[in-house]
Design an enzyme around this catalytic site. Structure first.
Site, PDB file in Angstrom:
ATOM      1  CD  GLU A 115      -2.459  -1.200   2.811  1.00 14.81           C
ATOM      2  OE1 GLU A 115      -2.352  -0.221   3.578  1.00 14.81           O
ATOM      3  OE2 GLU A 115      -3.114  -2.218   3.092  1.00 14.81           O
ATOM      4  CE  LYS A 117       4.587   5.354   7.044  1.00 14.18           C
ATOM      5  NZ  LYS A 117       4.400   6.748   7.408  1.00 14.18           N
ATOM      6  CG  ASP A 119       3.577  12.750   4.653  1.00 16.30           C
ATOM      7  OD1 ASP A 119       3.493  12.417   5.857  1.00 16.30           O
ATOM      8  OD2 ASP A 119       4.440  13.530   4.226  1.00 16.30           O
ATOM      9  CE1 TYR A 229      -3.862   2.872   8.984  1.00 14.18           C
ATOM     10  CE2 TYR A 229      -3.712   4.696   7.438  1.00 14.18           C
ATOM     11  CZ  TYR A 229      -3.576   4.193   8.723  1.00 14.18           C
ATOM     12  OH  TYR A 229      -3.153   5.012   9.733  1.00 14.18           O
ATOM     13  CE  LYS A 316       8.882   7.770   6.414  1.00 16.76           C
ATOM     14  NZ  LYS A 316       8.909   8.013   7.835  1.00 16.76           N
ATOM     15  CB  CYS A 408      24.369  45.120 -11.259  1.00 15.42           C
ATOM     16  SG  CYS A 408      24.808  43.537 -11.990  1.00 15.42           S
ATOM     17  CB  CYS A 411      27.934  45.269 -14.602  1.00 18.47           C
ATOM     18  SG  CYS A 411      26.248  45.883 -14.504  1.00 18.47           S
ATOM     19  CB  CYS A 426      21.308  44.525 -13.605  1.00 22.77           C
ATOM     20  SG  CYS A 426      22.695  45.231 -14.489  1.00 22.77           S
ATOM     21  CB  CYS A 432      25.336  43.577 -17.002  1.00 22.30           C
ATOM     22  SG  CYS A 432      25.375  42.432 -15.618  1.00 22.30           S
TER      23      CYS A 432
END
Ligand code: IVH
Length: 668
Positions: A115, A117, A119, A229, A316, A408, A411, A426, A432
Site C-alpha cells: 500500500e 504510505k 502522508d 487502511y 520510506k 548590480c 557590473c 540591473c 553587464c
C-alpha cells in the site's frame, strides 16, 4: 560503570529531546525537524537502549506512540491501541524483513499486500450499530482527541456503514489516514497568502491543522480527504486477509487506495520503485510504501513488539525535506537583468541528491521565508522538482535579513524595480557580463541555435576575457586563437567550428527564440515564423500587424517591436546575417518541423485530439514525446486539468503551450 553512566545520560537527553519533538509534531502541528531526522534519532535511541540492556520504561519514546493529547479536545480511549509501523530505508532491510517473515510463518512465499504510505495523520473511527459515534486522533496510540464533529465534514467518511444486506460488528473501529490532496493544499496556501496568513509547510501539517479546529466549519472549508487502511475493535471478523478487508471497507463506503500483491523481496522492491517513479504525479503526498503480510492468520503468527507489528513495515522514500543552514545569500543576474536572491547552503542530501543552492525567486519571497546568512532552513525537493527553501526554522533575527542590492553585484550598474513588478533588475543591459553570459548560453542552447561544445564554462571564460561582447561575436571570433587554452585541443576547436557552421541554417522559429526577445518563447516564435516566413517582414512589423497573429497580444507585440527598434539589436542581427547566419523557413512538409528534435511532454486532457494520437503525430514530425517532465524537457503541452506535470514545468521554467498551439504545430 562510568561508561554506563554516560550512556544513561545520553539516553535521558535523547528521550527528553524526542518527547519535545513528539509534542511539537502531534500537539502543536509545528515540527521543527523533518521526519527523517526524527526517525534517525528514534533509531539511535533504540540502539542505545539495547546497548544499555536495562528494562525500557513505558514512557520512553521508543515504547509509547505519539504524544500526550492536548487538552483542547475531550480525550477518548481507543477500543484497541493504534500501532505504528517500523521504518526501513534500505533494500537490505526489506530483504531481512521478508526473511524474518519466512522464518516466523514457515511459509516460503507468503502474500504481501503493498500500500502507498499516505502522508497525513491517523484517526480511529468508532461505529456503533453501523453509525459513526466517535472519531479520535491517534494521540499516544491508546488515547486520542475527539474530533468527531470535524471528521463528519470529510466526504470520504460515511456517517453510517453501507451494509444493508451483510452483517457487521456491533462495535467497529476503522483506521485510516486523513490527508490533504496536493491541489487542495496549493489552493489553501494561496488563500492563506491573500488573507495575509502564514503558509502551511506541507500537506500533512495543513491536514493536521485543519482537523484540529475548534470550529468544524473551518475544517469543512479545508477539503480534507480520507483513506481507510485498517481496523481495530470488532474488525477481525470482517475478513481473513488485508486485501479482503480493504474490499469490505470499500463496500462499507470508505475510500481505499490501489494496492498490489507480491510474495518475495523482488516483488516488493519492484513495486516500491514503481511507486517512487509515480510519486510526483500522484494527487496526494506519499512518503513511502507499506508492506503488510496479507493473511490475518499469518499476521497473528508473527505478533507485535511494543510499538509496531512484526508483520508489516514502512519502506520510506529518501527524505524530501531536510534542515540545513544558509552560508550566504548571493544575488544572481539573469539573461534579462533580473536579479534573484539565491541561498547558498551547507550541502545536504534531500530526495536522493545533494543540494547546496536554491533560488529564493525574489526579495518578497526571501522576506516572507525569513532567510538570511546563518539561518537554519527547511529544504524541500519533491520528485525531480528543483529544490526549494520552504522556510527558516526558529526565526528570531529579523534584522539579519539582507537588504536588496542598490547596485548590480556583477557590473555595478544601478538596480531598479519596475512599477508593479517584484523583480529587481540591473540597468546595465548587455554591458553587464552576467546578462551577456546568460544571453549567450540561451542563444546556443539546444532548443535555440543548438551549438554543441559551447558550454557555460567556455562562455564565461570568453566573456570574462572580453572576447565575446555580444551574440554576433560568436560567429566573428577566431576560434583557432583558443589553441593552448586548458581543455581546448585541436579536435575540440574543430568540432566547435563545425557546430557553428551547422547552426547557420537553423529554422527561423529557432533563431527568433534564440534572440531572447522578452515574452517570445518557442510557441510564439513558431507562430511568428510561420506568419512572416522570413525575418525582414517581422523586423518591419508594427504593433497593429503583430496583434493579428494568433497568441500575440499587445504586450508581446510591444516587446517584439521595441526589440527590433533598438539600434544595438538591429546591428547585432545585421552582423549575424553578414557572418553567414541564414535562418531558414522550410517549405511545409519538408520534415524540418519546428518541434523536430524537441523533447515534448503532453499532459492533461485535450478536446479535439487524443493524447496518444497527438504523441504519434509529434513523433512523425521528428519530436520526442516523453512521459515525465525533467530538466531536459523542451516543451510541455498542457490540456485541461493538467496537474503536477504542469506545475513542475513552471517550476523548472520550461515553456508551456496549449491545445490550440499543439494543433497549429501538427498542421504546420
Ligand atoms: S498501517 C499496524 N497503512 O503511517 C499498522 N499506516 O508510520 C498501522 N500510514 O500511523 C498502520 N499510510 O498514520 C498503515 N497504508 C498505510 C498507511 C499508514 C500511512 C501512516 C499511519 C501510521 C503511520 C505509521
Amino acid at each position: 560503570m562510568n561508561n554506563d553512566n554516560t550512556l544513561k545520560q545520553r539516553i535521558d537527553a535523547m528521550r527528553t529531546e524526542l518527547k519535545e519533538h513528539n509534542y511539537r509534531y502531534y500537539t502543536l502541528d509545528m515540527p521543527v525537524i523533518p521526519d527523517v531526522e526524527y526517525d534517525q534519532l528514534l533509531r539511535q535511541l533504540e540502539t542505545l537502549e539495547a546497548e544499555l540492556g536495562e528494562p525500557v520504561p513505558a514512557d520512553s519514546p521508543t515504547q509509547s506512540i505519539g504524544a500526550i493529547p492536548s487538552q483542547t479536545f475531550v480525550t477518548r480511549e481507543h477500543g484497541e491501541p493504534l500501532l505504528s509501523l517500523a521504518n526501513a530505508f534500505e533494500p537490505e532491510e526489506i530483504v531481512a524483513f521478508v526473511r524474518k517473515i519466512r522464518e516466523g510463518t514457515g511459509e516460503e512465499k507468503p502474500d504481501f499486500i503493498i500500500e502507498p504510505k499516505i502522508d497525513g495523520l491517523a484517526v480511529n473511527l468508532r461505529y456503533e450499530s453501523g453509525q459513526l459515534s466517535i472519531a479520535a486522533t491517534r494521540g499516544n496510540g491508546k488515547v486520542g482527541e475527539d474530533v468527531t464533529d470535524n471528521i463528519r465534514t470529510i466526504t470520504d467518511i460515511p456517517w453510517h456503514l453501507n451494509c444493508a444486506d451483510t452483517k457487521f460488528p456491533e462495535v467497529l473501529e476503522v483506521r485510516g489516514e486523513v490527508y490533504m490532496s496536493k491541489a487542495t493544499f496549493t489552493e489553501l496556501n494561496m488563500r492563506q497568502d491573500t488573507e495575509g496568513l502564514p503558509a502551511f509547510a506541507n500537506p500533512r501539517n495543513a491536514a493536521a491543522g485543519s482537523l484540529r479546529q475548534l470550529d468544524a466549519k473551518v475544517t469543512a472549508k479545508r477539503g480534507l480527504n480520507f483513506f481507510a487502511y485498517g481496523v481495530g475493535l470488532g474488525g477481525r471478523e470482517l475478513a481473513t486477509s488485508q486485501s479482503a478487508l480493504l474490499a469490505r471497507l470499500h463496500d462499507f463506503g470508505f475510500a481505499v487506495q490501489d494496492t498490489s500483491i507480491a510474495n518475495d523481496e523482488k516483488g516488493l522492491l519492484g513495486r516500491y520503485q514503481w511507486l517512487q517513479e509515480r510519486r510526483a504525479d500522484m494527487p496526494y503526498e506519499i512518503d513511502g510504501v507499506v508492506y503488510k503480510l496479507d493473511g490475518f492468520a499469518l499476521q497473528h503468527r508473527m505478533g507485535a513488539v511494543a510499538r509496531s507489528p512484526r508483520w508489516a513495515i514502512a519502506h520510506k522514500f529518501p527524505a524530501e525535506e531536510v534542515i540545513t543552514s544558509v552560508n550566504q545569500i548571493i544575488w544572481q543576474v539573469g539573461r534579462t537583468g533580473v536579479i534573484t536572491p539565491v541561498a547558498e547552503m551547507q550541502p545536504v542530501a534531500v530526495g536522493g541528491v545533494i543540494v547546496s543552492r536554491a533560488t529564493l525567486h525574489n526579495i518578497d519571497e526571501l522576506q516572507r521565508k525569513q532567510v538570511y546568512a546563518g539561518a537554519r532552513v527547511i529544504v524541500r525537493r519533491a520528485g525531480d522538482v528543483i529544490p526549494e527553501v520552504v522556510r527558516a526554522v526558529d526565526v528570531d533575527e529579523k534584522e539579519k535579513l539582507p537588504s536588496p542590492p542598490k547596485n548590480c553585484p556583477v557590473c555595478s550598474a544601478s538596480v531598479f524595480r519596475a512599477e508593479g513588478e517584484v523583480a529587481l533588475r540591473c540597468s546595465g543591459g548587455l554591458s553587464c557580463p552576467a546578462q551577456l553570459k546568460e544571453r549567450l548560453s540561451h542563444f546556443v542552447s539546444r532548443g535555440a541555435m543548438d551549438i554543441e561544445g559551447m558550454g557555460d564554462k567556455l562562455i564565461a571564460k570568453l566573456v570574462d576575457e572580453a572576447l565575446l561582447t555580444d551574440i554576433a561575436d560568436l560567429y566573428e571570433f577566431d576560434y583557432t586563437s583558443l589553441h593552448g587554452w586548458p581543455g581546448m585541443g585541436n579536435k575540440k576547436i574543430a568540432n566547435l567550428q563545425k557546430a557553428l557552421e551547422q547552426s547557420y541554417r537553423r529554422p527561423l522559429a529557432r533563431f527568433l527564440h534564440a534572440l531572447g526577445i522578452r515574452h517570445v518563447g518557442t510557441a510564439t516564435a513558431t507562430g511568428l515564423a510561420s506568419y512572416f516566413g522570413e525575418l525582414d517582414g517581422l523586423m518591419q512589423a508594427n504593433v497593429e500587424a503583430l496583434v493579428n497573429i494568433p497568441d500575440v497580444g499587445p504586450e508581446v507585440a510591444a516587446s517584439i517591436c521595441s526589440f527590433f527598434a533598438e539600434p544595438h539589436n538591429r546591428d547585432v542581427i545585421a552582423r549575424l546575417l553578414a557572418a553567414g547566419v541564414q535562418p531558414s523557413v522550410p517549405p511545409s512538409g519538408s520534415g524540418n518541423h519546428p518541434l523536430a528534435g524537441k523533447t515534448v511532454v503532453l499532459t492533461g486532457s485535450f478536446k479535439s485530439i487524443q493524447r496518444r494520437a497527438a504523441q504519434e503525430q509529434l513523433r512523425a514530425l521528428g519530436a520526442k514525446p516523453t512521459g515525465s517532465v525533467s530538466k531536459s524537457t523542451d516543451l510541455v503541452i498542457a490540456g485541461e486539468k493538467a496537474g503536477s506535470k504542469l506545475t513542475k514545468a513552471r517550476e523548472l521554467g520550461i515553456e508551456v503551450a496549449n491545445e490550440q498551439q499543439l494543433l497549429a504545430w501538427l498542421k504546420a
